[in-house]
Design a protein around this motif. Sequence first.
Motif, short mmCIF file in Angstrom:
data_model
loop_
_atom_site.label_atom_id
_atom_site.label_comp_id
_atom_site.label_asym_id
_atom_site.label_seq_id
_atom_site.Cartn_x
_atom_site.Cartn_y
_atom_site.Cartn_z
N VAL A 66 -52.46 -5.70 -22.35
CA VAL A 66 -51.67 -5.00 -23.37
C VAL A 66 -50.18 -5.23 -23.14
N LEU A 67 -49.77 -5.21 -21.85
CA LEU A 67 -48.35 -5.40 -21.56
C LEU A 67 -47.88 -6.79 -21.98
N VAL A 68 -48.71 -7.80 -21.67
CA VAL A 68 -48.32 -9.16 -22.06
C VAL A 68 -48.25 -9.28 -23.58
N ALA A 69 -49.22 -8.65 -24.26
CA ALA A 69 -49.20 -8.69 -25.72
C ALA A 69 -47.94 -8.02 -26.25
N THR A 70 -47.56 -6.89 -25.64
CA THR A 70 -46.36 -6.20 -26.08
C THR A 70 -45.13 -7.08 -25.88
N ALA A 71 -45.06 -7.71 -24.70
CA ALA A 71 -43.92 -8.59 -24.43
C ALA A 71 -43.89 -9.74 -25.42
N ALA A 72 -45.08 -10.29 -25.73
CA ALA A 72 -45.13 -11.39 -26.69
C ALA A 72 -44.63 -10.92 -28.06
N LEU A 73 -44.96 -9.67 -28.39
CA LEU A 73 -44.51 -9.10 -29.66
C LEU A 73 -42.99 -9.01 -29.70
N VAL A 74 -42.41 -8.61 -28.57
CA VAL A 74 -40.94 -8.51 -28.50
C VAL A 74 -40.31 -9.87 -28.78
N ILE A 75 -40.89 -10.92 -28.18
CA ILE A 75 -40.34 -12.26 -28.39
C ILE A 75 -40.56 -12.69 -29.85
N LEU A 76 -41.75 -12.40 -30.36
CA LEU A 76 -42.06 -12.78 -31.74
C LEU A 76 -41.06 -12.16 -32.71
N LEU A 77 -40.75 -10.88 -32.46
CA LEU A 77 -39.79 -10.21 -33.33
C LEU A 77 -38.42 -10.86 -33.24
N GLY A 78 -38.13 -11.42 -32.07
CA GLY A 78 -36.83 -12.07 -31.90
C GLY A 78 -36.78 -13.42 -32.57
N VAL A 79 -37.94 -14.07 -32.71
CA VAL A 79 -37.95 -15.41 -33.29
C VAL A 79 -38.17 -15.33 -34.80
N LEU B 23 -41.02 -11.45 -40.46
CA LEU B 23 -42.37 -10.94 -40.62
C LEU B 23 -42.36 -9.46 -41.00
N LEU B 24 -41.35 -8.73 -40.49
CA LEU B 24 -41.32 -7.29 -40.73
C LEU B 24 -40.84 -6.97 -42.15
#
Lengths: 628, 459
Positions: free
Chosen positions: B437-450, B454-455
């Motif tokens: 879950v933590l890795v997925a959350t971190a990946a989400l943070v990066i995705l939002l930055g790139v 999407l939002l």
Amino acid sequence: MTNLVYLVPLFPLIGFLINGIFWKKMPKSAGGIIGSLAVLASFCVSLGIFFEVKSLPEGTVLPPVELFSFIQSGSLNIPFSFQVDALSSLFLLIITGVGFLIHVYSTSYMHEDEGMVKYFAYLNLFVFSMLLLVLGSNYLIMFIGWEGVGLCSYLLIGFWFKNRDYTNAAKKAFVMNRIGDLGFLVGMLLVLLNFGTLSYQEFFNALPTTQVAGSTYNWIALCFFIGAMGKSAQIPLYTWLPDAMAGPTPVSALIHAATMVTAGIYMIARSNALYNLAPAILDFIAIIGLATALLAATIAIKQYDIKKVLAYSTVSQLGFMFLAIGVGAYTTAVFHVMTHAFFKALLFLGSGSVIHAMGGEQDIRKMGGLGKHMAITQGTFLIGCLAIAGIPGFAGFFSKDEILAAVYGHSPVLFALALAGALMTAFYMFRLYFLTFRGKFRGTHEQEHHLHESPAAITIPLVVLALLSIAGGYVGLPAVISEHHTLATYLSPVVSNIGAHHLSHETEWMLMGISVSLVLVMIAVAYNVTKKASFAPNTGIAKVLENKWYIDELYDAVIVRPMAALSRFSDKFVERAGIDGLVNGVGKTVRWGGDRLRLMQSGQVGFYIFVMVLGMVALFAFSFILTN
Amino acid sequence: MKAIIAATIIGVVLMFTGILVKEKKGIATLAAILFFLLLGVNIWELSTLDANQPQAFFNNMLRIDRYSVWFNTLMTACTVLYVMLSGREIQKVGIHVSDYFALMSFMLVGLYMLSGYSNMLVLFLGIEIISIPQYILAGSDKKNLKSSEASLKYFLMGAFTTGILLMGITLLYGASGTFDIARFTFLQADSLNPMALCGIIFLIIAFAFKVSAAPMHMWTPDVYDGSPTPFTAFMSTVVKAAAFIAFIKLFHISFNSLSGHWTMIIAVITAATLLVGNVTAVFQQSVKRMMAYSSIAQAGFMLFAVLSISATSWQGLIIYAVSYTVATMGVFAVLMKLKDFTYDGFNGLAKREPLLAFVMTIFLLSLAGIPLTGGFMAKYFMLTAAVEQGQVLWLVIFALLMAAISVYYYFRVIIAMYFKQGSPEMSSPVTAGDRLVLVATAALVILLGVAPGLLLKFI
């Protein structure tokens, strides 16, 4: 095929990524094969593109191939797109074709080196950047490639980074290039400021219609030329190129002779619409080019390092190309870029083969008579020399003759000086040839014992390049022989050749006769001089030439030392006392403030509500002041 | 509307599960499933809503449009993520696990009302529905004195602010004779009614309290520090976002034409909030308390959305709310794995738990607003909106300076984790599920930055 143009830079990029990521684990030969195949694949695609562009009906200009939107901000829109046209497709062939041969050559030349896979990674990255440089459809993409090739040049000059001199040479190259890059950057910003676009097509179309001050053209053209001076090693920014010979010899052949250093020519040829509006800058370019050609040629006469001679010869030939541009003969300059890429790559690779056989020795005073041991190298080297000297039938003759003719049409005085440069070229090249391959061997016994012809991976590229050095010139036959100039016709949609003066056939025959006969004389002189070469310490003007007119020393005294003193001053007084004090002061203030504010947090609800009420009163007061 | 009904039912169901199911783990799993269903209901509502046709309920007291439903969906998704990240820590707080989840579900009802209100009464109702569960959750660790103290403080000050909020609503009613935010008659008048102006200022003060803006921020550090850590994570993120959407809705839709009267007031509040939050955070010794100040500082940035009236600020609010929420929840999830919440407690974490240290670094980088993370895009949108508006350039520069200060206290954690020696004690073992879950959350943070776009796809 032109839609697949993105494949051309993509293959070397993939090669770079594979070699770059796995360079520690991969076997050496695999690195070489991947690197070479990547460039070969690019070459095949480039061939397809070239023939498609060639078959286009006359006067068609393809729209840029847009890959994605790169920078979009306000009214500024810079797409990441490629320009496929005659000029870029020709450069694609030179870069990937010569690049592939040099990759193949390197698989053998670098085989003993530990960092071979890393070397191929750099080489692929270079090819990628160079392709980006010529393919970009706007100045920004060109600039990315421009900086990329600069970086690769730096990495490869300092490839043997354990040697202090080599890393210094790399640094020098980088700094000199950066000076030029600044000019390029300022030029780009000027274009953006005045025309609101960086795209070639939009810029060139806007040139005649946009209302700007007349001097604007001159400033932009000058700034771009400063960029070209750095990359293409012109006075005063040429001193890095001879030092760049610290890199492996194939690198010298690819980057510092055939491709990267011609980027400046490419840029100006690409911007010919701009330069036609700035005749004053064209004259300036002609003068700088001629001066560089002559200065470098004089230095080359007295050098003893085989690669240094070739390096100064490169600087000199680049000077000739700029001279051609300066008189408005853009096509001729591009023609010379092409033939020069063939014969200079050949000469460098030949010298690499010699150095290989001599066990790393580069001093021609210790060579001699090598022709007996390495026939292929000697034969191909001779072809290279004949080509650069301008003997009829070889590639260099056609392009150089065209330059001389164009210069003559512009001004007979310039022609005389350029001819002097060409004669010096013939002299130092044949001096090099005779000292290396003819006469008696002057090295140690051990070296003589080891002399051998290089393996096939080295000789085959030599033979191919030798064939190109002969055949390459026939795409641009002089007007006296054929009215149809294949290359000029091909380039005509992109490059206007305002400098092409139509000389009468008699004049042209005469010019050709003068230059060829004098060149033959110079070769004979070179033969006689080298026959009784004594290598006594030079005196007088010869010593000045051997020490390259003391230009490096001059730069050191006038620029480097004062700069170093200034930077020591800045470090001591401005940086440590001023800026550090200010920065640390800000940090201390914030910490102090934090310490005070923290105490406000007393934990008592009564106090908190009191602060809230105070805040409310303050906001009401503030709003009262605001409304009235 | 469907979401409000579903969330209410889920809240009631969860309350009664506490009687039937005694096993904590079972309750947590059920809650996770129910929240997931709630997310489904939100998506269903989003897909059935016509983009140009807001739906009105209860005599036009609630008006739901595309933006509010999309906001609800995102915040519900964040809640699901939160339950996955902190589910096990919630079980450890006390024995009434089902109540905690039920209260959260009710808070979501409050959030849905705040994103869709068009009547001052619904606004008041929403704020109370979201606040009262917070008072309870803050005090849910009953044996811990600090928790009880936090709860009482929060309640006292919250009650005080409720008074101010009601006062503001009353004054507005007095000035216009209606509660409908679209029909305030004083907006059409030639000169501004002083009663209305006072009402607006009272509302600003009440909202400033809810979003913990200076000088109404004083409760924040004590309450966030004293509350059980998992609830701090929820209060400082989803709840705060709810207060912000209520804030921006009222001021942009209703008081737009009066912006000359309140923009500067909010600008001053923003400056004070940024200053207090960032400067005080520098000196904290506890990471949990630092996060409380950090939430004040981040609220300062979110105030830019209210300050600058444009489409960009509405987009920015969503991007900021989501990226701030995700990163903060991640930080708290890592924090809860440690025994010692001080900076020293993080010493040497990178050696002992490299993955934990790595994702923590990504969350902190995002909070500091470093490019390639969601936090950067969020700050970028906020400041772009402010620059587009053009009145408060000084504030943008000031905010950038303050963001630079924030790097100091966020990076202290990174330095402690990577460059200091120590053996941090863990409060609970890190399971494979946690890591995932933590890795997925971190990946989400990066995705939002790139790809922050999407939002904005579904607005």
